[in-house]
Write an enzyme that holds these catalytic residues in place. Structure first.
Site, PDB file in Angstrom:
ATOM      1  N   TYR A  75      -9.392   3.827  -9.147  1.00 25.33           N
ATOM      2  CA  TYR A  75      -9.044   3.888  -7.969  1.00 25.33           C
ATOM      3  C   TYR A  75      -8.584   2.737  -7.018  1.00 25.33           C
ATOM      4  CZ  TYR A  75     -13.585   1.515  -7.240  1.00 25.33           C
ATOM      5  OH  TYR A  75     -14.612   0.572  -7.016  1.00 25.33           O
ATOM      6  N   PHE A 114      -8.063   8.586  -8.341  1.00 23.67           N
ATOM      7  CA  PHE A 114      -9.032   8.796  -7.144  1.00 23.67           C
ATOM      8  C   PHE A 114      -8.155   8.202  -5.955  1.00 23.67           C
ATOM      9  CE2 PHE A 114     -11.668   8.558  -3.572  1.00 23.67           C
ATOM     10  CZ  PHE A 114     -12.320   9.679  -3.377  1.00 23.67           C
ATOM     11  N   LEU A 154      -9.171   8.631  -1.259  1.00 29.23           N
ATOM     12  CA  LEU A 154      -9.984   9.205  -0.481  1.00 29.23           C
ATOM     13  C   LEU A 154      -9.163   9.857   0.445  1.00 29.23           C
ATOM     14  CD1 LEU A 154     -12.721   9.740   0.683  1.00 29.23           C
ATOM     15  CD2 LEU A 154     -12.402   7.697   2.245  1.00 29.23           C
ATOM     16  N   ASN A 170     -19.584  -5.660  -7.844  1.00 30.31           N
ATOM     17  CA  ASN A 170     -20.080  -6.281  -6.736  1.00 30.31           C
ATOM     18  C   ASN A 170     -19.393  -6.059  -5.580  1.00 30.31           C
ATOM     19  OD1 ASN A 170     -18.033  -8.009  -8.040  1.00 30.31           O
ATOM     20  ND2 ASN A 170     -18.657  -9.641  -6.886  1.00 30.31           N
ATOM     21  N   SER A 171     -18.299  -5.349  -5.737  1.00 31.15           N
ATOM     22  CA  SER A 171     -17.487  -4.843  -4.494  1.00 31.15           C
ATOM     23  C   SER A 171     -18.100  -3.992  -3.551  1.00 31.15           C
ATOM     24  CB  SER A 171     -16.225  -4.261  -4.964  1.00 31.15           C
ATOM     25  OG  SER A 171     -16.526  -2.765  -5.602  1.00 31.15           O
ATOM     26  N   VAL A 230     -17.385  -0.900  -2.883  1.00 28.91           N
ATOM     27  CA  VAL A 230     -17.697   0.576  -3.451  1.00 28.91           C
ATOM     28  C   VAL A 230     -18.622   0.310  -4.592  1.00 28.91           C
ATOM     29  CG1 VAL A 230     -16.576   2.349  -4.941  1.00 28.91           C
ATOM     30  CG2 VAL A 230     -15.170   1.034  -3.036  1.00 28.91           C
ATOM     31  N   TYR A 283       0.780  -1.217   0.024  1.00 29.15           N
ATOM     32  CA  TYR A 283       0.076   0.014   0.101  1.00 29.15           C
ATOM     33  C   TYR A 283       0.954   1.150   0.028  1.00 29.15           C
ATOM     34  CZ  TYR A 283      -4.092   2.684   0.919  1.00 29.15           C
ATOM     35  OH  TYR A 283      -5.364   3.545   0.995  1.00 29.15           O
ATOM     36  N   ASN A 325     -15.668   3.390   1.897  1.00 30.18           N
ATOM     37  CA  ASN A 325     -16.381   3.022   0.615  1.00 30.18           C
ATOM     38  C   ASN A 325     -17.586   4.103   0.092  1.00 30.18           C
ATOM     39  OD1 ASN A 325     -14.485   1.138   0.066  1.00 30.18           O
ATOM     40  ND2 ASN A 325     -15.866  -0.457   0.796  1.00 30.18           N
TER      41      ASN A 325
END
Ligand SMILES: NC(=O)c1ccc[n+]([C@@H]2O[C@H](COP(=O)([O-])OP(=O)(O)OC[C@H]3O[C@@H](n4cnc5c(N)ncnc54)[C@H](OP(=O)(O)O)[C@@H]3O)[C@@H](O)[C@H]2O)c1
Length: 330
Positions: free
Chosen positions: A237, A262, A264, A150-151, A153, A53, A124
């Site tokens: 994203y 994007f 957050l 289907n996530s 988000v 990450y 999300n």
């Protein structure tokens, strides 16, 4: 008290541990102490444990992007919060039984709402809301297209778009999801494939789609680009395929598509505190009203964090995996 911690980067279920640490103690004048009621396991948490990450913490590391908690104590200068209030912290390291937080970092949320849904409010829902509104001013009746629909988000985006009168094409990577996503408000559900563009044009009557929202990257973006009109915007994203975003020269030059990203965290950091509070109040209101909901596949105690992480890291889930570190929620 118990927390989840990892001492080496690696396969998430192999390196994450539940460990005992000292309690947080009394709050300072501008702080509150909260009992964490629930936290979800998100892809970004798994990437953090793998060391992939954007944030690579010093080890051993706590983690956890979000949770919902109950205020159990507050400092003398804290206004607007009382013991018993439900809150979401805007800071990280939320995979703990209890935490001490600056009150300015807490967003009060309604107390009569499913706490599992509130535990998934911080990341999300605003991601879906901001990506839908920040880049292209879509008018009611217009279309957007998203992948990984289907996530978590994806579920949020379908419902937020529906509420705004915007129609959605929802791309998934496997069969069997159309009924669920259409029941949520999705207009078109398409399984990804080389002829995606043709199928999407047929399903939308050739609509001029001006916004694509992508969590997969790689060649998926080329196929989304095939579905778009000239000068449309693609917002990337997520890193789900592990492949860098791709577009063809035809798409960048002749179709003049715009590709942007994007995240957050910096977006929230640039927003005024009042604007953040207002956005979360709006989204929490939708959860309370039943128009914003994400399915839950399983909940675990914090002692079973490794099993929880393994399940969250599996494909073909029916919903999110959450942990309830202070015991099951009634
Ligand atoms: N940039 C930001 O600020 C931000 C904020 C929030 C989330 N995200 C990102 O958004 C993405 C979704 O997060 P989430 O919490 O909504 O996920 P989630 O609920 O945990 O669901 C993961 C989804 O990804 C799908 N998936 C996994 N690998 C895929 C691939 N190679 N191709 C297509 N689909 C794939 C899964 O499909 P199956 O059901 O078929 O396995 C599942 O629908 C993640 O990449 C996350 O890091 C980014």
């Amino acid at each position: 008290m118990k927390i989840a911690q990892f001492s080496a980067f690696g396969k998430p279920d192999e390196v994450i541990r539940c460990v005992d640490v000292d309690d947080v103690g009394a709050p300072g004048p501008d702080e509150a102490v909260i009992d964490v009621l629930a936290f979800p396991i998100n892809p970004a948490d798994l990437l953090t444990i793998e060391g992939r990450y954007a944030l690579r913490p010093p080890l051993p590391a706590r983690l956890g992007a979000e949770c919902v908690g109950r205020v159990i104590a507050r400092g003398r200068d804290v206004r607007g919060l009382v013991e018993g209030d439900l809150v979401i912290p805007l800071d990280r390291d939320n995979w703990v039984q209890r935490k001490k937080v600056k009150a300015a970092q807490l967003v009060k949320v309604p107390s009569n709402v499913d706490p599992l849904q509130l535990a998934m409010l911080k990341v999300n829902p605003p991601t879906a809301h901001l990506m839908m509104t920040k880049y292209v001013k879509l008018q009611p009746g217009e279309w957007l297209i998203q992948d990984a629909a289907n996530s978590g988000v994806g579920h949020c985006l379908i419902q937020i778009a529906k509420a705004a009168g915007i129609r959605s094409v929802n791309v998934v990577r496997r069969d069997g999801l159309a009924d669920e996503l259409k029941a949520l408000g999705g207009d078109v559900v398409a399984v990804d494939g080389p002829d995606l563009g043709e199928r999407v044009r047929a399903a939308t009557n050739g609509a001029a789609i001006r916004l694509a929202i992508d969590a997969v990257g790689g060649e998926q973006i080329v196929r989304l680009g095939d579905c778009l009109t000239e000068e449309a915007v693609i917002v990337n994203y997520g890193l789900l395929s592990g492949e860098n975003p791709q577009l063809t020269g035809h798409q960048t030059v002749f179709k003049r598509l715009w590709l942007t990203g994007f995240w957050l965290m910096p977006t929230l950091q640039r927003m005024a505190p009042a604007e953040i509070q207002e956005m979360y109040a709006m989204l929490a209101g939708r959860i309370a009203g039943g128009s914003l909901r994400v399915p839950v596949e399983a909940t675990y105690p914090i002692e079973q964090i490794a099993q929880a992480v393994a399940q969250a890291n599996a494909y073909r889930r029916t919903g999110k995996v959450l942990v309830t570190p202070n015991g099951p929620l009634g």
